[in-house]
Each structure stands twice: as structure tokens, then as C-alpha cells.
Design a protein around this motif. Structure first.
Motif, mmCIF file in Angstrom:
data_model
loop_
_atom_site.group_PDB
_atom_site.id
_atom_site.type_symbol
_atom_site.label_atom_id
_atom_site.label_comp_id
_atom_site.label_asym_id
_atom_site.label_seq_id
_atom_site.Cartn_x
_atom_site.Cartn_y
_atom_site.Cartn_z
ATOM 1 N N CYS A 425 -9.937 -2.106 -1.022
ATOM 2 C CA CYS A 425 -9.604 -1.707 0.348
ATOM 3 C C CYS A 425 -8.779 -0.417 0.293
ATOM 4 C CB CYS A 425 -8.805 -2.822 1.041
ATOM 5 S SG CYS A 425 -8.128 -2.375 2.657
ATOM 6 N N CYS A 426 -8.994 0.452 1.271
ATOM 7 C CA CYS A 426 -8.221 1.686 1.377
ATOM 8 C C CYS A 426 -7.459 1.665 2.697
ATOM 9 C CB CYS A 426 -9.145 2.904 1.319
ATOM 10 S SG CYS A 426 -8.292 4.489 1.436
ATOM 11 N N VAL A 427 -6.151 1.969 2.644
ATOM 12 C CA VAL A 427 -5.314 1.947 3.843
ATOM 13 C C VAL A 427 -4.812 3.362 4.140
ATOM 14 C CG1 VAL A 427 -3.286 0.969 4.970
ATOM 15 C CG2 VAL A 427 -4.578 -0.398 3.313
ATOM 16 N N VAL A 428 -5.152 3.884 5.296
ATOM 17 C CA VAL A 428 -4.656 5.189 5.760
ATOM 18 C C VAL A 428 -3.833 4.901 7.012
ATOM 19 C CG1 VAL A 428 -5.242 7.514 6.483
ATOM 20 C CG2 VAL A 428 -6.695 6.327 4.829
ATOM 21 N N ASN A 429 -2.524 4.977 6.862
ATOM 22 C CA ASN A 429 -1.604 4.429 7.862
ATOM 23 C C ASN A 429 -0.781 5.519 8.566
ATOM 24 O OD1 ASN A 429 -0.782 1.827 8.870
ATOM 25 N ND2 ASN A 429 1.259 2.262 8.047
ATOM 26 N N PRO A 490 -0.098 1.978 13.383
ATOM 27 C CA PRO A 490 0.758 1.954 12.189
ATOM 28 C C PRO A 490 2.195 1.542 12.464
ATOM 29 C CG PRO A 490 0.305 4.215 12.873
ATOM 30 C CD PRO A 490 -0.588 3.330 13.685
ATOM 31 N N TRP A 491 2.626 1.689 13.705
ATOM 32 C CA TRP A 491 3.994 1.306 14.059
ATOM 33 C C TRP A 491 4.151 -0.212 14.154
ATOM 34 C CZ3 TRP A 491 7.380 5.106 13.681
ATOM 35 C CH2 TRP A 491 6.954 6.418 13.872
ATOM 36 N N ASN A 492 3.037 -0.910 14.302
ATOM 37 C CA ASN A 492 3.057 -2.369 14.395
ATOM 38 C C ASN A 492 2.856 -2.946 12.993
ATOM 39 O OD1 ASN A 492 2.643 -5.098 14.886
ATOM 40 N ND2 ASN A 492 1.430 -4.745 16.736
ATOM 41 N N VAL A 493 3.947 -3.173 12.299
ATOM 42 C CA VAL A 493 3.889 -3.609 10.907
ATOM 43 C C VAL A 493 3.161 -4.953 10.787
ATOM 44 C CG1 VAL A 493 5.281 -4.327 8.919
ATOM 45 C CG2 VAL A 493 5.960 -2.322 10.269
ATOM 46 N N ASP A 494 3.398 -5.840 11.735
ATOM 47 C CA ASP A 494 2.721 -7.149 11.704
ATOM 48 C C ASP A 494 1.209 -6.981 11.782
ATOM 49 O OD1 ASP A 494 5.153 -8.416 11.577
ATOM 50 O OD2 ASP A 494 5.279 -8.806 13.735
ATOM 51 N N ALA A 495 0.741 -6.061 12.664
ATOM 52 C CA ALA A 495 -0.698 -5.855 12.840
ATOM 53 C C ALA A 495 -1.319 -5.263 11.580
ATOM 54 C CB ALA A 495 -0.949 -4.936 14.041
ATOM 55 N N VAL A 496 -0.603 -4.368 10.918
ATOM 56 C CA VAL A 496 -1.126 -3.774 9.682
ATOM 57 C C VAL A 496 -1.199 -4.836 8.584
ATOM 58 C CG1 VAL A 496 -0.771 -2.008 7.910
ATOM 59 C CG2 VAL A 496 -0.233 -1.493 10.299
ATOM 60 N N ALA A 497 -0.194 -5.688 8.511
ATOM 61 C CA ALA A 497 -0.210 -6.777 7.530
ATOM 62 C C ALA A 497 -1.384 -7.716 7.795
ATOM 63 C CB ALA A 497 1.112 -7.538 7.570
ATOM 64 N N ASP A 498 -1.622 -8.017 9.072
ATOM 65 C CA ASP A 498 -2.761 -8.879 9.433
ATOM 66 C C ASP A 498 -4.088 -8.211 9.064
ATOM 67 O OD1 ASP A 498 -1.029 -10.772 10.411
ATOM 68 O OD2 ASP A 498 -1.253 -10.179 12.516
ATOM 69 N N ALA A 499 -4.155 -6.879 9.252
ATOM 70 C CA ALA A 499 -5.377 -6.149 8.909
ATOM 71 C C ALA A 499 -5.619 -6.200 7.399
ATOM 72 C CB ALA A 499 -5.263 -4.697 9.383
ATOM 73 N N MET A 500 -4.553 -6.098 6.624
ATOM 74 C CA MET A 500 -4.693 -6.221 5.163
ATOM 75 C C MET A 500 -5.236 -7.591 4.788
ATOM 76 S SD MET A 500 -1.230 -4.407 3.695
ATOM 77 C CE MET A 500 -0.975 -2.621 3.736
ATOM 78 N N ASP A 501 -4.708 -8.613 5.434
ATOM 79 C CA ASP A 501 -5.167 -9.978 5.148
ATOM 80 C C ASP A 501 -6.633 -10.148 5.540
ATOM 81 O OD1 ASP A 501 -4.734 -12.762 4.397
ATOM 82 O OD2 ASP A 501 -4.891 -13.180 6.548
ATOM 83 N N SER A 502 -7.016 -9.557 6.711
ATOM 84 C CA SER A 502 -8.411 -9.633 7.156
ATOM 85 C C SER A 502 -9.336 -8.956 6.159
ATOM 86 C CB SER A 502 -8.573 -8.975 8.532
ATOM 87 O OG SER A 502 -7.823 -9.650 9.513
ATOM 88 N N ALA A 503 -8.895 -7.813 5.628
ATOM 89 C CA ALA A 503 -9.713 -7.087 4.657
ATOM 90 C C ALA A 503 -9.904 -7.906 3.381
ATOM 91 C CB ALA A 503 -9.066 -5.743 4.328
ATOM 92 N N LEU A 504 -8.838 -8.605 2.962
ATOM 93 C CA LEU A 504 -8.920 -9.402 1.735
ATOM 94 C C LEU A 504 -9.792 -10.639 1.919
ATOM 95 C CD1 LEU A 504 -5.172 -9.215 0.597
ATOM 96 C CD2 LEU A 504 -7.101 -7.861 -0.263
ATOM 97 N N GLN A 505 -9.778 -11.205 3.134
ATOM 98 C CA GLN A 505 -10.532 -12.439 3.394
ATOM 99 C C GLN A 505 -11.954 -12.175 3.874
ATOM 100 O OE1 GLN A 505 -9.096 -15.176 2.487
ATOM 101 N NE2 GLN A 505 -7.107 -14.171 2.150
#
Length: 855
Positions: A425-429, A490-505
């Protein structure tokens, strides 16, 4: 330091043929060579036009290094430079010359030798800026002032960003002038196209346009263009806008950036744009400035070449072993305030906090490119980023496992490709970025090659489909083109964390589909496609250069080119005076608002100067003078009561009278105004919701005004009101029209054109067929007058009109053949004609007195 006015006090070489020895001989029908064939030989040699593009950017696409053994400077092309890569989009026979600065400081003694080497071997023209100018220009105005503002960071306090500094602005101008001088050394202004890049050189178009009025200039902004509310805080906002508008084409990565630029032009310069057949254009003093919207791409060939190298495959194999058993999330960013690196790290910490099972399994590899500028803000950012990474590694790491791995040393594109290849996964934040090509590079690298497939242990006989996942900030330029990406705030840290989890799952099949969608777009919209498209549009934007008359007006950065068609001329006394004096039956037709009365004036009553001029014109027995206006008859009658012989046509011709003492003639087409009961409630609705608008209720018409409303909102509401009124009044005997800041409903069959037709007809019936017609107006309704006059002139069944002067106010598309810039010029022209009338009357009086004495 010279002022900005002095810097643009440069001679224009357009009119000096001795300085332009290269003939224009083209295979385009209707374009004639500058050099006529003076010999008797009728054979003409057709020469293909020489294709050349001059690319101007802050930095040249070359790397410089000093060879200690030879004590000489060495150079090589920078294969990662987009300015080098874009030449693939030009025709093969095109020569590309680069103008820009080097990434090192060259001593004065070496500059001449370095210039020769760069031009001969690399087609590069270096700009050697003095150290103090470069520091103020680049590190001061560009990086610490413009860059933050264009990324929405205002310097609210002295410790929060750099405030505007006049000295740095002067350095910016000085640097841009140096670039202009270097372009002048190599340009053939008749054939070459100049393509300027980015915010470092936003005033360069004015310097070039000042030198050569018909120079072909394109500009592309690689950073965001902020909203007008942010941009308007610049103390030099007008100077930058006006300079950019000296380009023929202005390019942006996204529609949002272009929209913000157009909004700024509208709000600060009063300019409107229109779209024609898919092209957006701004009319700027007779020139159409094209707006291009197209995101840049990457150089596919460069990545395919890197991925085919064995050394790349070896590096991929090493990284695969290093991160064996772990899922790699990748970030590649400049060490920049706006890249959101610390926010990305916080999201990674949040992910591991919420999902303990991922600890030891997921690693965020962050490649940080060196900062392009220095200062306390960059040092603070670096400290903050390191602190957050160390805290997360301390909380969730263990021997042999660090959740966040930061790679701080500079890496080339070749070094980065292996990291792209192994990342799931690539994250551009970024919190704000102009374009950002990292997701494109990641996607192409994940597409892979046989060499990379072997390094990754892929079964060559039964290779799996390629897959990738991108998490991208919604505040960067590449986001709209990545329809398969997970978009985040990117200002919503919770949303970015959730997006990372979605990408992994995410299921593999979905990853495959997202990858295919992205790769299809990226592979077809590479840097060559981008350059070719912009180059073609720049050529199209410059096609009419040779067919317009151009001259420069204005001082300093307010300099601009006035470009007119060969038949569209400015009306002056030298054009009209002789025709005025030799004719005996003259009809003078004048619009009121915007013609003899400025639109911006609060007091709409005519001045004593205007009344005096009109009196002098009306007292000439050879003249019939009319004010033809959309205003009501009571207002016009009161305002012009002191001009007894003046004719008035009110409410677009519904009421007309020939003088103060004559009765108002009423149009007999209709006297049913019940439709007002339908129109007025609708207009009131829009008035209540549009601050600054108001309704004017006339005897025969009703008008909604929005000149005092917000320009964009007022225009939007006017369009909606027009549609609304046309719908509810579709069965009524009325027409609904938009004018300058108005929407008007009036009876059918009533127009200024019909007024003109009736006046000319009446004069002919009285035996005073007009042999001179002067008609001046500024609005759409005045075009009806110009059309009616043209029809009267073309009618062979009636006496012809010898002298016709149809004149619009302002340079814009019109049926009129002449123009005047503003109401002041209209008044000056009328005053000149009034003076001619007074002199003629005085001369006639003296002649009659002399004849009486002889008797």
C-alpha cells in the motif's frame, strides 16, 4: 534596487525589422513571408518552419559537479527532471532549449566557460543570479512567502510564516528580468514558442511581452492556485495576475486550481471567462488567454528501463528478505510543511493502538527527500516528525521490529523503485500539494517487469494479476485522476488509520481491479501526452497573432497588449471630424449607462459637462441627437430637462420623444402588463436571497439588478432567475434578457434596434435622410442598434448613409466597427464634435455678417 516600473521600461523590438533577419516562410495559406521576392524569378522556395521550444524553469534539467582533478565543472542531464522528460511530447524535429539556474553557485570567472559548455552540449542557457538576489528571490519570496500562501498558510504572526517583504519582491522582479534577458539571447520571436514553468517566474510573461508584442508564451503552474479569498491577501496580487495574463495559455493540474484563478481574475480585475467548444478563454484587451486543465504524468520509459535492470531486481530481493513476513506500507515525501508526514505517523500509531494483532506485522517505510529550503520551520518540522516516530516505535516496537522506518538519505528514482515494488500500500497524506506523482510511480512499479517478478519469486508460468492499493489525500492534484484510490482527509487521523486498515483487509480481487483502473489511466496519460496536449493548445492559442494589430499600453507590471482585428479600430477625432464637417443631416444615438455615465457611479444624474456638450450638439441644426436608454421616461425627462432639443427614447424604445416640447410617442404593440404580477414575486424571491440586489419597476418593464451583489453569486443567481422567468412567462407576450448586471423582462417587439429603424425612417419621410450616423453603446441591447444601422446601410431601396460610425464601449466582440475604452473617451469624443459644431456655427455667422456689410 530598481522599482518594478523601471524593470519593465524596456524597448519593444517588434517594429525594428533590422533585428529580425529570419523570414517567416510558412506553408500555411494566407500567411506571407516577411521578405518579398524582388527578383524576376517566379519560383518560390517553400521552407519548412523551424520547430523550436524554449523551456524556462527555475532550475535547469542538468546536474553540476566539480572535478577536483581537472579543476573544471562537469555536467550531466538530470533524468528525473520533468523539464527534460517533456520533450518526448514534441515533434521529432523540434529543438528544445532550456533556460534556468543551476543547482550550484558558479564563480564569476567560470560563468562564461560554463555558459558555452551548457549551450553547446546540453542546449541549456544558465541564469547566474547574484547570491544576495538568489537568496531573497528563491529562499525569501518564493519558498517562505509565495509557497506557503499558495498552500493556504497565511503569515498571521511573525512566528507563523514570513510576511511580505518589499525587498524580496524586488529581488523576485530582478530574477525574472534576468531570465527574460537570457530568453532574449536565444529567441526568434516569430517562430519560437516559450513555455514558462511554475510560481518562481510568474512575472516573466510581462517582461517577454514588453519586448516582443507577438511572442508566443505558455505558462504552467505546478503548485496549487489558492482560492480568491487567500490569494487576495497578496499585496502584489494585481501585478501577478496581470503578468500571467500576458501569456497566451495558462495551464493548471486541476479544475479547482483553474477555477480559483478565474475567480481571482473576476473579483480583482473584473474579467469574465467563457467556454467555447470545450476550451476556456479569458478576453483580455482583445487577446484571448486560453486556460488549460491537464495533470502532468510520469515518464513511463524511465521506469520501464529501471525495472529491467538486474541491479533493481537484486535490490528488490534484498528488501523482500529484509521485510520478510511483514506488510509494507510506503510513504515517499519531501521534508515539507505540507506533506503531512507527522499526521501519517500519528495514523500509523492509531492503527497499531486499535489493532494489536497488526503489531510486528505491519511496517511503515517513510522515504524523506531532503527539504528544498532551510529555516526554523523546516527544523521544527524535522524535530516534530522524529519525535512522533520515536514515540510510536518505543510504544509498539520490539527487538527486530520498528513500526516506522525513516530513510533520510537522498534516494534516486532508481533507488526508490524497489521500495515501490515491495509495498502492499502507498500512502500520500499531504495536507496540500499541487500534483504529487508518487501514486503514479508506485502504480507503474507495481505493474512490474520480468526482472522484478523473478526477484519477487513470482511463478513465471502462472503469474498472478498485478495489484496495488493507494491511500491519497483529497487535497492534492492527482486525487481526481485516481478514481480507485481510498481518499482521505489527512487532518482526520482516525479516518486515515481506518483507511490503512481497509487497505490491509481488502480482498485481492478488489486490489487487482483498483490497480488495473489506475494503470490504464497512468500509462495513457504520461508526461509525453501532457506535453503534446499543452503544446498543441499553445499553438492553437497563438494562431491569430499575425492577423491582429497589437500595441502595448500601461506601465510597469500593468503593461498589457491591446490586440484588435484588422477591421476593429479605435474611434478618434481624426477618423470622424472630416465626415462630421462635410455632412448636413446627422443622427447621433447615445446609450446612457456605461456610455455617457460610468457604471460605477453612484449618482446617475448627468454632469453639467455632459449637459453642456449635449446642448452644443443639439443646437447645431444639422444634428438630431438621441439618448436611447433602458431607463424610465420620468428619470430621463427630469435629468435632461435643461437640453430642450435633445431626443429621448426610454425603456428600450417603448416611449420616444423628439424634444422636450414634443409629446411622448408610445409603442402601440401592447399595453397589457398583467405579466408583471407573475414576474415580480419571482424577482422578489431572488432579491431576498441575494444580498445587494434590488428590483427596478418601470412602466413597461421590470428589472432585477445585481451589480452590488457578490460577483460570482450574483451572476449565478442571474442565470437561475433567467431560467425561472423564461419558464413561468413562456405564454406571455414578453422577452426575458440578461444584460450587464441585470435581468430584464419587457414586452415583445420593443428594442433599441426598432427605435433606430423608426428614427431613420422618420427622418427620411421628413426629407432629411441622414448622411451621417454615430451610434455609441456598451451593452448587449446596444448591439440591436448596431445591427439595425447595418441593415439600413445595406438596404438598396432607400437613400444610402454616407458616413456610419457604430462604436462600442470597451474592447469586446461586437457588430460595431469602432470602439472607445471607457465613458471618459466617449465624453472627449462628443466634446470634440460639439467644438466642431460651435466653430462651424461661428464661421457661418461671420460669413453672413460679412455678406451683410457688402450689401
Amino acid at each position: 534596487m530598481r522599482s518594478s516600473l523601471d524593470l519593465l521600461n524596456l524597448i519593444s523590438f517588434d517594429d525594428f525589422g533590422t533585428l529580425n533577419r529570419i523570414p517567416r516562410i510558412m506553408k500555411v495559406p494566407g500567411v506571407i513571408s516577411e521578405f518579398e521576392n524582388k527578383s524576376n524569378d517566379s519560383t518560390t522556395t517553400i521552407v519548412e518552419p523551424f520547430q523550436r521550444r524554449i523551456i524556462v524553469a527555475n532550475q535547469l534539467p542538468v546536474k553540476a559537479y566539480y572535478e577536483k582533478d581537472s579543476n573544471k565543472w562537469g555536467f550531466e542531464y538530470d533524468q528525473d527532471s520533468i523539464y527534460l522528460q517533456l520533450k518526448d511530447g514534441f515533434p521529432l524535429e523540434t529543438e528544445v532549449i532550456y533556460v534556468g539556474s543551476l543547482n550550484v553557485e558558479i564563480g564569476v570567472d567560470d560563468q562564461e566557460e560554463v555558459s558555452t559548455i551548457l549551450l553547446e552540449k546540453f542546449k541549456c542557457v544558465p541564469t547566474f543570479l547574484p547570491a544576495d538576489v538568489h537568496k531573497k528571490y528563491y529562499h525569501g519570496f518564493c519558498k517562505h512567502y509565495l509557497w506557503p500562501i499558495f498552500h493556504y498558510m497565511l503569515p498571521l504572526t511573525a512566528s507563523h510564516g514570513a510576511r511580505f517583504d518589499r525587498g524580496e519582491w524586488q529581488a523576485y522582479l530582478s530574477a525574472n528580468k534576468v531570465f527574460a534577458d537570457k530568453v532574449m539571447e536565444v529567441i526568434n520571436p516569430d517562430e519560437d514558442y516559450v513555455w514558462i514553468h511554475d510560481y518562481h517566474l510568474m512575472v516573466l510573461p510581462s517582461f517577454l511581452r514588453k519586448r516582443f508584442h507577438r511572442v508566443k508564451v505558455g505558462f504552467f503552474l505546478h503548485s496549487p492556485f489558492p482560492s480568491s479569498e487567500i490569494y487576495r491577501t497578496l499585496p502584489v496580487r494585481d501585478e501577478i495576475l496581470k503578468s500571467l495574463l500576458n501569456s497566451d495559455l495558462i495551464g493548471f493540474h486541476t479544475f479547482d486550481y483553474a477555477r480559483h484563478f478565474l475567480s481571482s481574475c473576476s473579483r480583482m480585475l473584473g474579467l469574465n471567462y467563457e467556454s467555447k467548444r470545450g476550451y476556456i478563454g479569458l478576453d483580455y484587451f482583445g487577446r484571448t488567454v486560453s486556460i488549460k486543465i491537464l495533470p502532468v504524468g510520469i515518464h513511463l520509459g524511465q521506469f520501464e528501463s529501471i525495472m529491467s535492470l538486474d541491479v533493481t531486481g537484486q535490490k528488490v530481493k534484498e528488501l523482500k528478505e529484509k521485510f520478510d513476513g511483514k506488510i509494507v506500507i510506503l510513504g515517499v515525501d519531501d521534508m515539507d510543511l505540507f506533506k503531512g508526514i507527522s499526521l501519517k505517523f500519528l495514523a500509523m500509531g492509531q492503527l497499531l493502538e486499535q489493532h494489536p494483532d497488526l503489531r510486528g506485522k505491519v511496517v511503515l517505510v517513510q522515504i524523506t527527500n531532503p527539504a528544498r529550503s532551510s529555516g526554523k520551520d523546516v527544523q521544527d518540522l524535522l524535530s516534530d516528525t522524529n519525535r512522533i516516530a520515536e514515540e510510536i516505535n518505543r510504544n509498539f516496537g520490539k527487538p527486530g521490529y520498528e513500526p516506522i522506518v525513516i530513510i533520510k538519505e537522498p534516494l534516486s528514482t532508481q533507488d526508490k523503485v524497489p521500495y515501490y515494488a515491495i509495498a502492499e500500500c502507498c500512502v500520500v497524506n499531504c495536507v496540500r500539494d499541487g500534483m504529487n506523482l508518487v501514486p503514479y510511480k508506485y502504480t507503474v512499479s507495481r505493474q512490474g517487469s520480468p526482472v522484478l517478478d523473478r526477484a519477487l519469486g513470482v511463478d513465471e508460468k502462472n503469474p498472478p494479476q498485478k495489484k496495488s492499493v493507494i491511500i491519497v489525500s483529497e487535497f492534492i492534484g492527482c486525487s481526481p485522476s485516481l478514481s480507485g484510490a481510498i481518499r482521505v482527509n489527512p487532518w482526520n487521523v482516525d479516518a486515515v488509520a481506518d483507511a490503512m486498515d481497509s487497505a490491509l483487509q481488502m480482498e485481492n480481487q478488489e486490489k487487482i481491479l483498483r490497480h488495473e483502473k489506475h494503470y490504464k489511466y497512468i500509462s495513457s496519460h504520461d508526461v509525453a501526452y501532457w506535453a503534446k496536449s499543452i503544446d498543441q493548445d499553445l499553438e492553437r492559442a497563438c494562431r491569430d497573432h499575425l492577423f491582429k494589430r497589437c500595441w502595448g499600453v500601461g506601465l510597469g507590471l500593468g503593461f498589457r497588449i491591446v490586440a484588435l482585428g484588422p477591421e476593429f479600430r479605435k474611434l478618434g477625432m481624426h477618423h470622424i471630424a472630416s465626415a462630421y464637417n462635410k455632412t448636413n443631416s446627422r443622427l447621433i444615438l447615445l446609450d446612457y449607462d456605461g456610455t455617457v455615465m460610468p457604471q460605477t457611479s453612484e449618482d446617475k444624474r448627468p454632469s453639467t459637462e455632459v449637459l453642456s456638450i449635449l446642448n452644443d450638439l443639439c443646437n447645431d441644426p444639422k444634428n438630431a441627437v438621441f439618448i436611447v436608454s433602458g431607463r424610465g421616461k420620468d428619470s430621463l425627462g427630469n435629468w435632461f430637462s435643461g437640453v430642450e432639443k435633445l431626443g429621448l427614447s426610454a425603456e428600450h424604445g417603448y416611449f420616444t420623444r423628439w424634444s422636450k416640447n414634443s409629446a411622448w410617442e408610445i409603442c402601440s404593440l401592447t399595453r397589457d402588463f398583467d405579466w408583471k404580477e407573475i414576474a415580480e414575486p419571482v424577482m422578489k424571491l431572488y432579491t431576498e436571497t441575494t444580498d445587494g440586489s434590488f428590483i427596478e419597476d418601470k412602466e413597461t418593464a421590470i428589472v432585477w439588478h445585481h451589480q452590488h451583489a457578490d460577483p460570482h453569486f450574483g451572476s449565478c443567481q442571474a442565470k437561475e432567475l433567467l431560467d425561472h422567468l423564461e419558464n413561468v412567462l413562456s405564454n406571455e407576450p414578453v422577452v426575458v434578457k440578461r444584460g450587464q448586471h441585470i435581468v430584464e423582462v419587457k414586452p415583445q417587439g420593443v428594442s433599441k434596434g426598432i427605435v433606430v429603424k423608426n428614427l431613420i425612417s422618420t427622418m427620411r419621410s421628413r426629407g432629411k435622410s441622414p448622411d451621417f450616423v454615430l451610434c455609441i453603446g456598451d451593452d448587449r441591447s446596444d448591439e440591436d442598434m448596431f445591427e439595425s444601422i447595418e441593415q439600413a446601410v445595406a438596404d438598396p431601396s432607400v437613400p444610402g448613409i454616407a458616413e456610419v460610425f457604430a462604436c462600442t464601449v470597451g474592447q469586446k466582440p461586437s457588430m460595431a466597427k469602432y470602439y472607445l475604452d471607457d465613458t471618459a473617451e466617449v465624453i472627449n469624443l462628443l466634446e470634440g464634435l460639439a467644438t466642431e459644431s460651435v466653430h462651424s456655427k461661428s464661421a457661418s455667422y461671420h460669413q453672413e455678417s460679412h455678406e451683410d456689410l457688402l450689401l
